[in-house]
Design a protein around this motif. Sequence first.
Motif, short mmCIF file in Angstrom:
data_model
loop_
_atom_site.label_atom_id
_atom_site.label_comp_id
_atom_site.label_asym_id
_atom_site.label_seq_id
_atom_site.Cartn_x
_atom_site.Cartn_y
_atom_site.Cartn_z
N MET A 1 8.52 -5.51 4.37
CA MET A 1 8.20 -4.15 4.81
C MET A 1 8.95 -3.80 6.10
N SER A 15 4.34 4.80 7.69
CA SER A 15 3.33 4.07 8.43
C SER A 15 3.99 3.32 9.57
N GLN A 111 -0.95 -1.21 3.16
CA GLN A 111 -0.13 -1.48 4.34
C GLN A 111 -0.86 -2.39 5.33
#
Lengths: 198, 296
Positions: A1, A15, A111
């Motif tokens: 990520m 995010s 997330q």
Amino acid sequence: MTVWPAAWACREGLSAIMTTSSAATQNQPPLTLGHLLICTDKQATLHLPNVGSGLVVVMYDRINKVAGAAHILLPDSNLDANTPGNHAASADKTPAPAKFANLAIPTLIQQFEAGGGQKTYTSVRLAGGAQLFNFGGGGGNPLNIGSRNAIAARANFTRLGYPVEKADIGGNKARTLKLVMQSGQLSVTLLGGREYFI
Amino acid sequence: MSTLPKLTLEQLAAQVQGLPPLPQAVVQVSRLLEQEDSNADDLAQIIRLDPDLTSQLLKLSNSAYYGLSRQIGSIKEAVAILGFKTIKSLVYAILSHTVLNRPVQGYGLGQGALWQNALVGAVYSRHLAQRYGVKDVEAVFTAALLRDLGKLVLEKFVGEAYSHIDAFVQANRVDFCTAEEALLGFNHTQLGQRLALDWNLPTAMALVARYHHTPSQLPEETTTLERKTVCLVHMGDVFSIMMAQGVGNDGLMYGLDNDGLALAGIKLDGPAIEHLLSELFDLQDQIDSLASSLGL
């Protein structure tokens, strides 16, 4: 990520995974309505200001010191298509990540877990949903978006295996929240009122 | 609670005297804009005499908010491309920024918060005006900008009496304005109207300042267009408060005046409120663009 520096990533529809540098902590942008953030900096204090009718959901893993928060506007993205002229402004836009509870909560959980949060050690708390008076409106209160958001948030969290532990919903004052990453202490300050912890 | 002394006109006048003067160039332009026979050439000529106003107007005209494909280089060009009405609302946006962009501690508002609320509510009101078929949406935007002008006059006293006002609201389930008036003798909408009239601001601005929380109390002789304008600003204000955009200690202690809206033929139920919130939320990028052009 992708690991985003603190900057304004959470305003860009992404995010923000905060880095652990002290500079990033100092530059932490406030969480704004419709957006979400993940924090893994155990020295940080997250500021979650300007909570009116919207609902802030906070996930916190007490062992791994990971937090996730989203500031939700509305309960459900499936707005009634029969309302005349609805949604003209946003018809061709991707909604902000935390605009709707039903979309925000799965994204937040995904997330949060990608950032190292584990279900076993995690608490979920809700705060917000202040409400205006409804003068001359007859039965019910169409302004109770906050309680509808809270119902939707609980349902979505429960469905995904994260029951909500505490909630502070309603009233007629805006709130500012603060989460201390080290301890998990979540304070609520009512504008013009007292501070308390949930 | 009832022992609080009511404010005197002398106390209020002293507060008004303490406010910084309005920028004269902007006032001159705004007066010209109100004259029926004014035209684009007159407007461009007067604006050009003030370099600050010229530069602010060009910056605003070139902001992403208007999404123009090419750069506007002069006021004359700005008037030609954006139109007289839009330039008028930009002049009032600059005027409002000058007046409102200051801390208003009595209401718990830091630097810029009152202005933020003013601008957000005005942009929302303009969007609602489009949505409800008003022809001159810029007039609704302009009328909304100074709706909380009266807070500048009343803030010192509200700050001193806040705990009493808050307790009155909670005990009697009335809005913040009603509590201000019950305890201090005046509320911020009455003082806003008075100040708008004293400053020779447009009639619609004064009317909105007075009735934006309570459109059902508009005088009977109010025209249909004026009533609709006040109602749309009421809605814009309500939605800006719900989204806590520049909200202070008075928070959400206001109400949705359904009776007032009904008189203008507007009905808001739960689904309609959700749709409008969704639409208005999506205006945030436009608001940010306008605000940054004004230096917020």
